[in-house]
Design an enzyme around this catalytic site. Structure first.
Site, PDB file in Angstrom:
ATOM      1  N   ASP A   1     -23.349 -29.148   4.796  1.00 50.62           N
ATOM      2  CA  ASP A   1     -21.948 -29.550   4.960  1.00 50.62           C
ATOM      3  C   ASP A   1     -21.366 -28.915   6.222  1.00 50.62           C
ATOM      4  O   ASP A   1     -20.214 -28.481   6.237  1.00 50.62           O
ATOM      5  CB  ASP A   1     -21.140 -29.145   3.722  1.00 50.62           C
ATOM      6  CG  ASP A   1     -19.818 -29.901   3.620  1.00 50.62           C
ATOM      7  OD1 ASP A   1     -19.655 -30.917   4.336  1.00 50.62           O
ATOM      8  OD2 ASP A   1     -18.948 -29.476   2.840  1.00 50.62           O
TER       9      ASP A   1
ATOM     10  N   GLY B   1      -9.502 -27.157  -0.607  1.00 50.99           N
ATOM     11  CA  GLY B   1     -10.663 -28.013  -0.397  1.00 50.99           C
ATOM     12  C   GLY B   1     -10.812 -28.950  -1.572  1.00 50.99           C
ATOM     13  O   GLY B   1      -9.975 -28.974  -2.482  1.00 50.99           O
TER      14      GLY B   1
ATOM     15  N   ILE C   1      -4.162 -20.289   0.987  1.00 50.82           N
ATOM     16  CA  ILE C   1      -4.498 -20.411   2.414  1.00 50.82           C
ATOM     17  C   ILE C   1      -5.386 -21.612   2.695  1.00 50.82           C
ATOM     18  O   ILE C   1      -5.641 -21.935   3.838  1.00 50.82           O
ATOM     19  CB  ILE C   1      -5.179 -19.128   2.958  1.00 50.82           C
ATOM     20  CG1 ILE C   1      -6.367 -18.731   2.084  1.00 50.82           C
ATOM     21  CG2 ILE C   1      -4.191 -18.011   3.118  1.00 50.82           C
ATOM     22  CD1 ILE C   1      -7.221 -17.630   2.702  1.00 50.82           C
ATOM     23  N   GLY C   2      -5.853 -22.248   1.657  1.00 53.76           N
ATOM     24  CA  GLY C   2      -6.706 -23.406   1.904  1.00 53.76           C
ATOM     25  C   GLY C   2      -6.803 -24.273   0.667  1.00 53.76           C
ATOM     26  O   GLY C   2      -6.575 -23.815  -0.460  1.00 53.76           O
TER      27      GLY C   2
ATOM     28  N   MET D   1     -12.923 -28.704  -3.784  1.00 56.15           N
ATOM     29  CA  MET D   1     -13.322 -27.961  -4.970  1.00 56.15           C
ATOM     30  C   MET D   1     -12.152 -27.231  -5.616  1.00 56.15           C
ATOM     31  O   MET D   1     -12.247 -26.773  -6.730  1.00 56.15           O
ATOM     32  CB  MET D   1     -14.388 -26.913  -4.605  1.00 56.15           C
ATOM     33  CG  MET D   1     -15.729 -27.508  -4.298  1.00 56.15           C
ATOM     34  SD  MET D   1     -16.344 -28.446  -5.686  1.00 56.15           S
ATOM     35  CE  MET D   1     -16.630 -27.158  -6.878  1.00 56.15           C
ATOM     36  N   GLY D   2     -11.086 -27.077  -4.903  1.00 52.48           N
ATOM     37  CA  GLY D   2      -9.949 -26.354  -5.443  1.00 52.48           C
ATOM     38  C   GLY D   2      -9.259 -25.558  -4.361  1.00 52.48           C
ATOM     39  O   GLY D   2      -9.488 -25.785  -3.175  1.00 52.48           O
ATOM     40  N   LYS D   3      -8.446 -24.638  -4.812  1.00 50.04           N
ATOM     41  CA  LYS D   3      -7.657 -23.856  -3.861  1.00 50.04           C
ATOM     42  C   LYS D   3      -8.423 -22.653  -3.340  1.00 50.04           C
ATOM     43  O   LYS D   3      -9.308 -22.147  -4.008  1.00 50.04           O
ATOM     44  CB  LYS D   3      -6.426 -23.317  -4.570  1.00 50.04           C
ATOM     45  CG  LYS D   3      -5.280 -24.288  -4.672  1.00 50.04           C
ATOM     46  CD  LYS D   3      -4.115 -23.588  -5.329  1.00 50.04           C
ATOM     47  CE  LYS D   3      -2.971 -24.555  -5.531  1.00 50.04           C
ATOM     48  NZ  LYS D   3      -2.465 -25.124  -4.309  1.00 50.04           N
ATOM     49  N   VAL D   4      -7.993 -22.207  -2.175  1.00 54.75           N
ATOM     50  CA  VAL D   4      -8.453 -20.913  -1.682  1.00 54.75           C
ATOM     51  C   VAL D   4      -7.200 -20.062  -1.513  1.00 54.75           C
ATOM     52  O   VAL D   4      -6.243 -20.472  -0.856  1.00 54.75           O
ATOM     53  CB  VAL D   4      -9.213 -21.050  -0.349  1.00 54.75           C
ATOM     54  CG1 VAL D   4      -9.630 -19.680   0.159  1.00 54.75           C
ATOM     55  CG2 VAL D   4     -10.444 -21.934  -0.522  1.00 54.75           C
TER      56      VAL D   4
HETATM   57  N1  LIG Z   1     -13.114 -16.784   3.837  1.00 53.67           N
HETATM   58  C1  LIG Z   1     -12.049 -17.499   4.182  1.00 53.67           C
HETATM   59  N2  LIG Z   1     -11.090 -16.953   4.949  1.00 53.67           N
HETATM   60  C2  LIG Z   1      -9.993 -17.668   5.306  1.00 53.67           C
HETATM   61  N3  LIG Z   1      -9.776 -18.945   4.922  1.00 53.67           N
HETATM   62  C3  LIG Z   1     -10.701 -19.544   4.147  1.00 53.67           C
HETATM   63  C4  LIG Z   1     -11.884 -18.858   3.739  1.00 53.67           C
HETATM   64  N4  LIG Z   1     -12.626 -19.690   2.985  1.00 53.67           N
HETATM   65  C5  LIG Z   1     -11.945 -20.850   2.931  1.00 53.67           C
HETATM   66  N5  LIG Z   1     -10.792 -20.771   3.625  1.00 53.67           N
HETATM   67  C6  LIG Z   1      -9.801 -21.843   3.796  1.00 53.67           C
HETATM   68  O1  LIG Z   1      -9.870 -22.706   2.670  1.00 53.67           O
HETATM   69  C7  LIG Z   1     -10.277 -24.026   3.068  1.00 53.67           C
HETATM   70  C8  LIG Z   1     -11.153 -24.644   1.999  1.00 53.67           C
HETATM   71  O2  LIG Z   1     -12.290 -23.818   1.787  1.00 53.67           O
HETATM   72  P1  LIG Z   1     -13.724 -24.412   1.436  1.00 53.67           P
HETATM   73  O3  LIG Z   1     -14.148 -25.340   2.532  1.00 53.67           O
HETATM   74  O4  LIG Z   1     -14.656 -23.313   1.111  1.00 53.67           O
HETATM   75  O5  LIG Z   1     -13.361 -25.225   0.130  1.00 53.67           O
HETATM   76  P2  LIG Z   1     -14.012 -26.542  -0.409  1.00 53.67           P
HETATM   77  O6  LIG Z   1     -13.290 -26.894  -1.651  1.00 53.67           O
HETATM   78  O7  LIG Z   1     -15.474 -26.353  -0.526  1.00 53.67           O
HETATM   79  O8  LIG Z   1     -13.630 -27.533   0.781  1.00 53.67           O
HETATM   80  P3  LIG Z   1     -14.300 -28.902   1.194  1.00 53.67           P
HETATM   81  O9  LIG Z   1     -13.444 -29.958   0.623  1.00 53.67           O
HETATM   82  O10 LIG Z   1     -14.244 -28.890   2.699  1.00 53.67           O
HETATM   83  O11 LIG Z   1     -15.659 -28.876   0.694  1.00 53.67           O
HETATM   84  C9  LIG Z   1     -10.954 -23.837   4.411  1.00 53.67           C
HETATM   85  O12 LIG Z   1     -10.871 -24.974   5.207  1.00 53.67           O
HETATM   86  C10 LIG Z   1     -10.176 -22.668   5.012  1.00 53.67           C
HETATM   87  O13 LIG Z   1      -8.984 -23.104   5.624  1.00 53.67           O
END
Ligand SMILES: Nc1ncnc2c1ncn2[C@@H]1O[C@H](COP(=O)(O)OP(=O)(O)OP(=O)(O)O)[C@@H](O)[C@H]1O
Length: 808
Positions: A247, A121, A118-119, A123-126
């Site tokens: 952030d 970032g 679903i995401g 740091m990796g996948k969500v």
């Molecule tokens: N609790 C959640 N519920 C639904 N979607 C989520 C949730 N947490 C993260 N996501 C999805 O995953 C994406 C990436 O999450 P997150 O920002 O925590 O990762 P990151 O690797 O730290 O990203 P970034 O590169 O912005 O630092 C978010 O933009 C969102 O679309």
């Protein structure tokens, strides 16, 4: 003292890490949109996406050993070896995971199976995951612990970087496991294996704020105010707990099903101290949202950089674009440092004033959170500043609670004996004792504060007066602490060690109350509303809701606390009796997920997804046009006018209704005939489970649909039109349940020189979903965009481009 608090693991900025290339799609979209997502995140603390890509295509890349265990593993960290694991083999275009990750997460609270991505970032996948045997969904953030060998760093450098990253991950897990705020996405559980961290967050199902903006273009000030108050509430809560987010950006604000915000991604957060010699030095965050002092590599206290980012977010909410933009990075840096903002003339004077106060380039002149929360624009229509929902606290007294101290892990505070010694020293210090005496005096003072005190607390603050006369200390430190300056209020951000002690103690108290509370499964039977059996005992973890939020429109069955001072205060250690052992800060299996969402929230959730068959008949349309209809749809979420009695009756009816209700989707209506067998956005192993209500329907958020995203046209026509536009703009798509999974890869390859500055985007690829949902009551379909991965601003440009070309 400074040596005892090494939580920061600070890493210097690499300003080159910002992207410099205009994405190919941007030229097709309406200017002026930002060309690129830029990140000033320190590369050694964030994995280098391009590097990891290379490593997956270069089989000879040796893996080096995993980092040593973090010295103070956060709660629930474990080091089990994966048993069932996979790489991202079904998702060839996504960033490859260097090491295989699990498909089932054996978290302490139960097993969670991955469903789909679903995401994505930096740091990796969500991944969306479901708890086995339940319908509970979580968002699982998968973070690699080891950086790949891309040949650019020596082994020692990589190991150092991995150790710093490990500290940061441990800190993120520790911070999010302690925070307890209705507008902050809560951590349910977390697991650390040899190669990965798996952080299980509550699943926020209402989409991203960015998508909301895409749907609306920009928000009306009233709507923006509601969100801004919630952001302020959450940010102030963090700051009072000595935590700075660092952030804050539009992408890190999600919207829940109830239409409230949830702040995510504490990956760059840290503890801050008011002490001058303990200023922060990591220059991190997204460039568009980064304060000028970060670009100048000046040490900072903490809260002031969040205020700046919040100012940028507020500008984006009300204007639909970022305040500082340039495709040429040095020019963008200059614009941010200069702080010159072009305010559109439609913006109210008050809103302009507030943003200009938040975007003061001199951090000493910048508004504090206290000023922001009390600003006339912020309080308009609410009669006061937002509540930060900080629990009631009393100053700390000796002896300290050893159980609490032993759970202060994840921050590199050191051994519990050492923590105890340091805390004792702080509590005994003349500064702390003087602060305590001051609080005692204030408590005994007359209820109506004298005028000067009132002024100190900000109620009589002259917001339109320039604040040049203030000293830097006053300006920076009286942020949000009701007139008590930061570092001098024993209850608010006096010292990080003290703040974490409070947070851990409150967490332990919550867990104990949950254990003592009647099991959640015991639902109120369908008995008369007055019956005692319907009364759910108030829980200290019940999160009071912001005034004028949906909760006020549809109040929860139990009176939620609405003022922090009136809330049941956390028990002090001396009040604790017969404590249950809590292993390493682990929440016990059955108390984590359900408790975070109280009765009120679940009722709100059900109300927000109610079956349209249960809705009252639609009011007569004001006009037969799409605009008239969609405005009606929009008004449903914002302007429901019901008497208190009617609301109460409805609430009670909802409370009796045990079956979750939901809307129909096109898929459920049998209109998604093109969906390939087993094809989902995540690949064959990520099959959607149709029986799951949260998966078989796209999220519907009241009020999300604007004129441009709703249509009276029949579903097949909308689908065909979306396909036409996707083909036209060169987007690859797969039909999925309820819509389309889309990937856009630019045809023009970036040159090496610009690629090396792109830590967060894989070749400019963007991945998103287009979902078609039914808008209840009015017979409309809505088109909803959801970003899955890639550059935010490219995605925004692409979504807007597609929307513009659609004949809705
Ligand atoms: N609790 C959640 N519920 C639904 N979607 C989520 C949730 N947490 C993260 N996501 C999805 O995953 C994406 C990436 O999450 P997150 O920002 O925590 O990762 P990151 O690797 O730290 O990203 P970034 O590169 O912005 O630092 C978010 O933009 C969102 O679309």
């Amino acid at each position: 003292m400074a040596t005892t608090l090494s939580a920061s693991a600070e890493v210097p900025i690499r300003s080159q890490s910002v992207r410099t290339r205009r994405p190919p799609t941007a030229s097709r979209a309406d200017p002026p949109l930002p060309r690129s997502e830029s990140s000033t995140r320190a590369e050694s603390s964030r994995p280098h996406r391009r590097s990891s890509q290379r490593s997956t295509t270069a089989p000879s890349s040796p893996r080096h050993q995993p980092p040593p265990e973090a010295p103070a593993p956060p709660p629930a960290a474990s080091n089990v070896e994966p048993s069932s694991e996979h790489r991202d083999s079904t998702d060839p275009k996504a960033r490859k995971s260097q090491h295989r990750y699990r498909t089932v997460i054996p978290a302490p609270s139960g097993n969670y199976a991955f469903i789909k991505t679903i995401g994505q970032g930096s740091m990796g996948k969500v991944k969306l995951a479901k708890k086995e045997g339940t319908s509970e969904l979580v968002a699982c953030k998968i973070i690699e612990r080891v950086s790949p060998d891309d040949g650019r760093q020596s082994r020692e450098e990589r190991e150092k970087a991995d150790a710093a990253r490990e500290d940061r991950n441990a800190r993120e897990a520790a911070i999010v496991s302690l925070l307890n705020h209705q507008y902050i996405c809560g951590l349910r559980d977390n697991l650390r294996t040899r190669w990965h961290w798996y952080m299980l967050f509550e699943y926020v199902n209402g989409g991203q704020m960015l998508d909301y903006i895409i749907s609306h273009g920009k928000l009306k000030e009233k709507q923006a105010r509601k969100f801004a108050r919630q952001i302020a509430s959450a940010v102030d809560y963090c700051h009072r707990n000595s935590i700075v987010h660092r952030d804050l950006k539009i992408e890190n604000i999600l919207i829940s099903k109830t239409g409230d915000i949830k702040i995510i991604d504490f990956g760059l957060s840290n503890l801050f101290s008011p002490e001058d010699d303990r200023k922060l030095k990591t220059y991190c965050g997204s460039l568009y949202f980064a304060a000028p002092e970060l670009l100048q590599a000046k040490p900072y206290t903490g809260p002031e950089v969040d205020v700046w980012s919040f100012g940028v977010v507020l500008f984006v909410l009300v204007c639909g674009k970022v305040p500082f933009d340039d495709q040429y990075m040095p020019a963008l840096h200059q614009k941010i440092k200069k702080g010159a903002v072009d305010y559109p003339n439609w913006l109210s004077t008050e809103c302009k004033h507030l943003i200009s106060r938040m975007l003061m380039t001199d951090p000493r002149q910048r508004a504090t959170m206290h000023e922001v929360m009390n600003h006339p624009w912020m309080v308009k229509g609410y009669g006061g500043p937002p509540d930060n929902f900080l629990p009631h606290r009393e100053p700390l007294a000796l002896p300290l609670d050893r159980e609490v101290i032993e759970q202060m892990t994840g921050f590199k505070f050191g051994h519990p004996d050492h923590i105890e010694k340091e805390l004792t020293r702080r509590i005994k210090s003349p500064k702390y004792q003087a602060a305590v005496r001051r609080v005692e005096r204030e408590k005994e003072a007359p209820q109506v504060p004298p005028k000067d005190v009132e002024k100190r607390r900000g109620f009589g603050f002259d917001f339109y007066r320039r604040r040049n006369s203030m000293t830097s200390r006053e300006t920076l430190t009286n942020a949000s602490s009701e007139g008590l300056v930061l570092g001098e209020d024993p209850l608010n951000a006096f010292d990080p060690l003290i703040s974490i002690y409070y947070l851990v103690r409150e967490k332990i108290d919550r867990e104990k109350s949950e254990l003592q509370a009647p099991p959640k499964a015991v639902q109120p039977p369908p008995s008369p509303p007055q019956s005692q059996s319907l009364q759910v005992p108030p829980s200290p973890i019940a999160r009071p809701r912001e005034k004028h939020s949906l909760a006020e429109i549809i109040p929860p069955p139990q009176p939620a606390h609405t003022e922090s001072r009136s809330r049941q205060r956390a028990r002090s250690h001396s009040e604790d009796q017969a404590r249950e052992p809590v292993k390493n800060g682990l929440l016990s299996p059955d108390m984590i997920p359900a408790k975070k969402e109280g009765t009120a929230a679940s009722i709100l959730r059900r109300l927000s997804t109610r079956d349209r068959r249960k809705e009252p008949p639609p009011e007569p349309k004001t006009s037969g046009t799409v605009r008239g209809v969609s405005m009606r749809a929009k008004s449903l979420g914002h302007a429901r006018r019901e008497s208190i009695q009617a609301r109460r009756a409805k609430r009670e009816a909802e409370a009796r209704d045990q079956q979750p209700v939901r809307e129909e989707t096109d898929a459920e209506l049998g209109e998604n005939e093109n969906e390939p067998e087993g094809e989902t956005s995540g690949g064959s192993n990520e099959r959607l489970e149709p029986e799951d209500p949260d998966l078989s329907k796209p999220v519907y958020l009241k009020g999300i649909f604007s004129v441009s995203t709703t249509s009276t046209r029949p579903l097949p026509e909308i689908r065909a039109d979306i396909k036409r536009v996707l083909k036209q703009v060169g987007v690859d798509y797969t039909e999925i349940k309820g819509g389309f999974s889309c990937v856009h890869s630019p045809s023009i390859k970036a040159d090496e020189a610009s690629q090396q500055f792109e830590p967060t985007v894989a070749d400019g690829e963007i991945r998103f979903e287009i979902l078609i949902v039914k808008v209840p009551i009015v017979n409309l379909h809505g088109v909803q965009f959801k970003k899955v991965g890639g550059n935010t601003w490219q995605y925004k440009a692409m979504a807007e481009h597609i929307l513009k070309d659609l004949r809705l």
